[in-house]
Design an enzyme around this catalytic site. Structure first.
Site, PDB file in Angstrom:
ATOM      1  N   GLU A  97       0.836  -1.209   0.000  1.00 48.78           N
ATOM      2  CA  GLU A  97       0.000   0.000   0.000  1.00 48.78           C
ATOM      3  C   GLU A  97       0.864   1.249   0.000  1.00 48.78           C
ATOM      4  OE1 GLU A  97      -3.265   0.469  -0.004  1.00 48.78           O
ATOM      5  OE2 GLU A  97      -4.309  -0.929   1.320  1.00 48.78           O
ATOM      6  N   ASP A  98       0.335   2.318  -0.582  1.00 45.99           N
ATOM      7  CA  ASP A  98       1.019   3.605  -0.492  1.00 45.99           C
ATOM      8  C   ASP A  98       0.894   4.180   0.915  1.00 45.99           C
ATOM      9  OD1 ASP A  98      -1.737   3.920  -0.769  1.00 45.99           O
ATOM     10  OD2 ASP A  98      -1.631   5.421  -2.358  1.00 45.99           O
ATOM     11  N   ASP A 101      -4.230   4.630   6.505  1.00 48.93           N
ATOM     12  CA  ASP A 101      -4.781   5.753   7.262  1.00 48.93           C
ATOM     13  C   ASP A 101      -5.644   5.175   8.387  1.00 48.93           C
ATOM     14  OD1 ASP A 101      -5.329   8.557   7.557  1.00 48.93           O
ATOM     15  OD2 ASP A 101      -7.186   8.323   6.448  1.00 48.93           O
ATOM     16  N   PHE A 150      -2.242  15.756   5.239  1.00 46.00           N
ATOM     17  CA  PHE A 150      -2.523  15.254   3.906  1.00 46.00           C
ATOM     18  C   PHE A 150      -1.236  15.321   3.097  1.00 46.00           C
ATOM     19  CE2 PHE A 150      -4.145  14.893  -0.350  1.00 46.00           C
ATOM     20  CZ  PHE A 150      -5.098  13.903  -0.179  1.00 46.00           C
ATOM     21  N   ARG A 163       0.599  12.578  -8.614  1.00 48.50           N
ATOM     22  CA  ARG A 163       1.167  11.239  -8.397  1.00 48.50           C
ATOM     23  C   ARG A 163       2.605  11.167  -8.914  1.00 48.50           C
ATOM     24  NH1 ARG A 163      -3.186   7.948  -6.984  1.00 48.50           N
ATOM     25  NH2 ARG A 163      -5.159   8.379  -8.014  1.00 48.50           N
TER      26      ARG A 163
HETATM   27  P1  IMP Z   1      -7.858   3.917   4.909  1.00 49.95           P
HETATM   28  O1  IMP Z   1      -6.598   3.368   5.556  1.00 49.95           O
HETATM   29  O2  IMP Z   1      -8.882   2.863   4.687  1.00 49.95           O
HETATM   30  O3  IMP Z   1      -8.411   5.063   5.698  1.00 49.95           O
HETATM   31  O4  IMP Z   1      -7.593   4.492   3.478  1.00 49.95           O
HETATM   32  C1  IMP Z   1      -6.378   4.724   2.962  1.00 49.95           C
HETATM   33  C2  IMP Z   1      -6.572   5.362   1.598  1.00 49.95           C
HETATM   34  O5  IMP Z   1      -6.946   6.738   1.723  1.00 49.95           O
HETATM   35  C3  IMP Z   1      -5.252   5.363   0.855  1.00 49.95           C
HETATM   36  O6  IMP Z   1      -5.098   4.226   0.040  1.00 49.95           O
HETATM   37  C4  IMP Z   1      -5.327   6.659   0.058  1.00 49.95           C
HETATM   38  O7  IMP Z   1      -5.966   6.423  -1.197  1.00 49.95           O
HETATM   39  C5  IMP Z   1      -6.205   7.563   0.856  1.00 49.95           C
HETATM   40  N1  IMP Z   1      -5.398   8.512   1.676  1.00 49.95           N
HETATM   41  C6  IMP Z   1      -5.323   8.562   3.023  1.00 49.95           C
HETATM   42  N2  IMP Z   1      -4.530   9.557   3.428  1.00 49.95           N
HETATM   43  C7  IMP Z   1      -4.058  10.159   2.311  1.00 49.95           C
HETATM   44  C8  IMP Z   1      -3.174  11.276   2.069  1.00 49.95           C
HETATM   45  O8  IMP Z   1      -2.633  11.926   2.986  1.00 49.95           O
HETATM   46  N3  IMP Z   1      -2.933  11.574   0.777  1.00 49.95           N
HETATM   47  C9  IMP Z   1      -3.498  10.904  -0.270  1.00 49.95           C
HETATM   48  N4  IMP Z   1      -4.340   9.859  -0.096  1.00 49.95           N
HETATM   49  C10 IMP Z   1      -4.620   9.487   1.182  1.00 49.95           C
HETATM   50 MG    MG Z   2      -6.494   8.644  -3.614  1.00 47.56          MG
END
Ligand code: IMP
Ligand code: MG
Length: 191
Positions: A97-98, A101, A150, A163
């Site tokens: 994963e990138d 969150d 963010f 990106r």
């Molecule tokens: P979560 O862990 O289910 O809340 O979701 C994570 C997803 O939210 C990631 O795969 C990103 O697509 C998006 N995301 C969360 N924080 C950021 C950020 O700071 N920048 C860009 N995308 C984010």
């Molecule tokens: Mg996104």
């Protein structure tokens, strides 16, 4: 005028950290052939660099998802638009994963991959926004523990932009970016 965004992790820091992660993953999986599964689109940049630092045979697969509203509302359930087209039975799967969150998306995708009969499903994330976590989930491999800001660049987008930035920027003025999503394009020109 205060800056809208500033560099949080520069390209050299990222390169070094990705190399370390690749070596660690290779060491932990010696003698095996892990299956790396990445979530488009954000994870693609990280995956491309990471696999070149893993000195082992690896398979790579991609998933694409669409969210039903935000992660919290949907409890992380997502619609799978593109799925892994390989038999995962008995395989060691690494979900790449990138950013993690709330953790809801990764938890859901891990459970999907486990249901396919994988021997193990582990999580590797470049960025861990651990302070935002709402489900107990600790990735095995973490590039950087990311502040609650963010971030964009190196695969991460705001409204499909940025990106392709080689560095990861933290947004200082999210209101300004919401008002004008192209406001950071000068960062691209100087990257
Ligand atoms: P979560 O862990 O289910 O809340 O979701 C994570 C997803 O939210 C990631 O795969 C990103 O697509 C998006 N995301 C969360 N924080 C950021 C950020 O700071 N920048 C860009 N995308 C984010
Ligand atoms: Mg996104």
């Amino acid at each position: 005028m205060p800056e809208v965004a500033s560099v949080l992790y520069g390209r050299e820091d990222i390169r070094r950290r990705v190399e370390e992660l690749g070596r660690t993953i290779a060491g932990d999986h010696a003698g095996r052939e892990p299956v790396l599964v990445t979530v488009l689109k954000g994870g693609a940049v990280f995956l491309a660099d990471l696999i070149r630092c893993i000195d082992l045979p690896v398979q790579t697969h991609f998933m694409a998802i669409s969210r039903y509203g935000d992660a919290e509302e949907s409890h992380g359930r997502v619609k799978i638009l593109l799925d892994v087209d390989a038999d995962l039975t008995g395989r060691d799967v690494l979900l790449v994963e990138d950013i993690v969150d709330t953790g809801l998306t990764s938890r859901y995708l891990s459970s999907v991959l486990r249901s396919r009969g994988a021997a193990s499903v582990e999580l590797c994330t470049l960025l861990d926004k651990s302070v935002r976590r709402i489900v107990p989930l600790v990735p095995r491999y973490i590039g950087f523990d990311c502040p609650d800001r963010f971030v964009v660049g190196y695969g991460l987008d705001f409204a499909e932009r940025y990106r392709n930035l080689p560095d990861i920027l933290q947004v200082e003025d999210l209101e300004a970016l919401r008002h004008d999503p192209d406001i950071l394009t000068t960062m691209l020109a100087t990257a």
